[in-house]
Design a protein around this motif. Structure first.
Motif, short mmCIF file in Angstrom:
data_model
loop_
_atom_site.label_atom_id
_atom_site.label_comp_id
_atom_site.label_asym_id
_atom_site.label_seq_id
_atom_site.Cartn_x
_atom_site.Cartn_y
_atom_site.Cartn_z
N ILE A 171 0.83 -1.20 0.00
CA ILE A 171 0.00 0.00 0.00
C ILE A 171 0.87 1.25 0.00
CG2 ILE A 171 -1.67 1.30 1.37
CD1 ILE A 171 -2.74 -1.47 2.33
N ILE A 172 1.90 1.26 0.81
CA ILE A 172 2.80 2.41 0.87
C ILE A 172 3.53 2.59 -0.47
CG2 ILE A 172 4.90 3.29 1.96
CD1 ILE A 172 3.88 1.94 4.55
N GLU A 173 3.90 1.48 -1.10
CA GLU A 173 4.54 1.56 -2.42
C GLU A 173 3.60 2.20 -3.44
OE1 GLU A 173 6.31 -1.46 -5.89
OE2 GLU A 173 5.61 -2.26 -3.97
N LEU A 174 2.33 1.81 -3.42
CA LEU A 174 1.37 2.37 -4.37
C LEU A 174 1.11 3.85 -4.08
CD1 LEU A 174 -1.19 -0.59 -4.50
CD2 LEU A 174 0.45 0.08 -6.28
N ALA A 175 1.07 4.20 -2.80
CA ALA A 175 0.91 5.62 -2.46
C ALA A 175 2.09 6.44 -2.98
CB ALA A 175 0.77 5.78 -0.95
N GLY A 176 3.29 5.87 -2.87
CA GLY A 176 4.47 6.56 -3.37
C GLY A 176 4.43 6.75 -4.87
N ALA A 177 3.95 5.71 -5.58
CA ALA A 177 3.84 5.81 -7.04
C ALA A 177 2.86 6.91 -7.43
CB ALA A 177 3.41 4.46 -7.61
N CYS A 178 1.75 7.02 -6.70
CA CYS A 178 0.77 8.08 -6.98
C CYS A 178 1.35 9.45 -6.66
CB CYS A 178 -0.49 7.86 -6.15
SG CYS A 178 -1.45 6.42 -6.61
N ALA A 179 2.09 9.55 -5.57
CA ALA A 179 2.62 10.84 -5.14
C ALA A 179 3.58 11.43 -6.16
CB ALA A 179 3.33 10.68 -3.79
N GLN A 180 4.27 10.60 -6.92
CA GLN A 180 5.21 11.11 -7.92
C GLN A 180 4.52 11.94 -8.99
OE1 GLN A 180 7.68 8.01 -9.57
NE2 GLN A 180 8.16 7.15 -7.56
N HIS A 181 3.20 11.74 -9.14
CA HIS A 181 2.45 12.48 -10.16
C HIS A 181 1.33 13.32 -9.54
CE1 HIS A 181 4.68 9.96 -12.90
NE2 HIS A 181 4.19 8.88 -12.32
N GLY A 182 1.45 13.61 -8.24
CA GLY A 182 0.48 14.47 -7.58
C GLY A 182 -0.86 13.81 -7.34
N GLY A 183 -0.89 12.47 -7.28
CA GLY A 183 -2.14 11.75 -7.10
C GLY A 183 -2.37 11.34 -5.66
N TRP A 184 -3.62 10.97 -5.36
CA TRP A 184 -4.03 10.52 -4.04
C TRP A 184 -4.37 9.04 -4.09
CZ3 TRP A 184 -3.84 14.09 -0.16
CH2 TRP A 184 -3.84 15.44 -0.53
N LEU A 185 -4.00 8.33 -3.05
CA LEU A 185 -4.46 6.95 -2.86
C LEU A 185 -5.56 6.98 -1.81
CD1 LEU A 185 -4.52 3.90 -3.01
CD2 LEU A 185 -2.46 3.82 -1.60
N ILE A 186 -6.76 6.57 -2.21
CA ILE A 186 -7.89 6.48 -1.28
C ILE A 186 -8.09 5.02 -0.94
CG2 ILE A 186 -10.29 7.06 -0.84
CD1 ILE A 186 -10.05 9.29 -2.87
N LEU A 187 -7.84 4.69 0.31
CA LEU A 187 -7.82 3.31 0.78
C LEU A 187 -9.07 3.04 1.62
CD1 LEU A 187 -6.27 0.61 1.22
CD2 LEU A 187 -5.20 1.69 3.21
N ASP A 188 -9.87 2.11 1.18
CA ASP A 188 -11.08 1.73 1.90
C ASP A 188 -10.73 0.62 2.89
OD1 ASP A 188 -13.56 0.90 2.78
OD2 ASP A 188 -14.50 1.01 0.80
N ARG A 189 -10.84 0.95 4.18
CA ARG A 189 -10.55 -0.01 5.26
C ARG A 189 -11.83 -0.48 5.94
NH1 ARG A 189 -5.55 -2.11 4.98
NH2 ARG A 189 -4.34 -1.41 6.77
#
Length: 358
Positions: A171-189
């Motif tokens: 999850i943290i890896e995917l958030a980092g990938a999004c952050a490189q392009h100014g994106g948000w990761l919305i995680l449903d818990r």
């Protein structure tokens, strides 16, 4: 899969039952992922003592204070909503950009796509296959993030309907990938508290990227879906942006009182989750004895491969049991089954056996 105008959900549909000449008290609901051993007595007591005359606390102050303690964050990092579903729509409106891409890790909950389309976004799915089995291809997903540069990436973990639960590092890896392009990761818990080994703590509290929005539900594990109560945790800056889109008095006094009672009851989940998982184990074994293919990952609910799931649902409903066919998830051969108490599960097994042999 979902159309642009409607979203298919589980739970009993009173209009459908009326067309079939059935009453809700004649049907056992296996389509909703709700703890069959709840709600807690403390919640019912809190509701009985509630004075419904005053307006609710618009800020949900006491509840946010308790949730901030649970997640070891500041109160300004918490927003309470009218169920997780309201927060999904608020996040899409507040953080989405018309014309931008929303990337959804599918098959999963249909409201993510619906909320993003309402916000004018372009929806793209990264689908996991049953043969995988239902495991997202993380390398391919990172490549899609690099190619599409999504404004929003929607991820449900543990996932509905597959039950797949991704590692925190992923999850943290995917958030980092999004952050490189100014994106948000919305995680449903929403389903985190249904894990077999749930500890009452989300490990992501200890390592939360700045672009990660986490949405939680309090209704499933405590069996209070009718009250609509959920919350999100994120950095204060996006929380304040999302909060501006929320109507006043969105969260009722009843929902707030029930949530405070849930959080104070530290015995309910440790007592009932093992019972729910034992019921799931027994139901999975019973379905397999009928010759059905059953998939279960990290959740008590099951996926059952039954050829034409819509037909199976109709046949079971006629016998007083309703399951969730997964056609709207893009899985027309599968039905999702949420275990209930042992006596109810025995009735489902009997009904399914009649259907197979009819």
């Amino acid at each position: 899969m979902e159309s642009q105008g409607t979203v298919v959900h589980g739970a009993l549909d009173e209009a459908e039952l009326a067309r079939l000449g059935l009453r809700a008290d004649q049907v056992i609901d296996f389509s909703s992922n709700i703890n069959p051993f709840g709600p807690p007595a403390a919640v019912l007591a809190a509701l009985r003592e509630l004075d419904p005359a005053p307006y609710p606390d618009r800020s949900c102050l006491r509840l946010r204070q308790h949730l901030a303690q649970r997640h070891r964050c500041g109160i300004d990092a918490v927003l309470v909503g009218n169920g997780a579903n309201e927060l999904i729509h608020l996040a899409a409106r507040a953080l989405g950009v018309a014309g931008a891409t929303a990337l959804i890790v599918a098959p999963t909950y249909g409201e993510y796509a619906h909320a993003c389309r309402l916000a004018g976004m372009q929806v793209v799915e990264a689908r996991s296959a049953a043969a995988a089995p239902f495991q997202p291809d993380i390398l391919a997903l990172c490549a899609a993030i690099e190619r599409l540069r999504p404004r929003l990436l929607w991820l449900c973990s543990p996932n509905n309907p597959t039950g797949v639960h991704l590692a925190n590092e992923t999850i943290i890896e995917l958030a980092g990938a999004c952050a490189q392009h100014g994106g948000w990761l919305i995680l449903d818990r929403a389903y985190l508290s249904l894990l077999r080994d749930y500890t009452g703590h989300d490990p992501l509290d200890d390592q939360t990227p700045a672009n990660l929005i986490r949405i939680y539900s309090l209704t499933k594990s405590y069996a209070v879906a009718g009250l609509r109560i959920g919350y999100l945790v994120a950095d204060p800056a996006p929380v304040s942006v999302i909060a501006r889109f929320q109507p006043a008095w969105s969260v009722s006094s009843a929902a707030q009182a029930a949530a405070l009672a849930m959080l104070a009851d530290t015995a309910f989940l440790p007592a009932t989750l093992p019972q729910w998982w034992a019921a799931s184990d027994d139901l999975a074994a019973g379905l397999r004895r009928l010759g059905l293919t059953v998939w279960r990952s990290h959740m008590p609910f099951l996926l059952v491969q039954c050829g034409d799931a819509a037909r199976a649902r109709r046949q079971l409903l006629a016998r007083g049991c309703v399951v969730r066919d997964c056609e709207s998830f893009g899985l027309p051969a599968w039905a999702r089954v949420a275990p209930r108490r042992p006596a109810d599960n025995a009735r489902l097994l009997a009904a399914w056996g009649e259907d197979i042999h009819s």
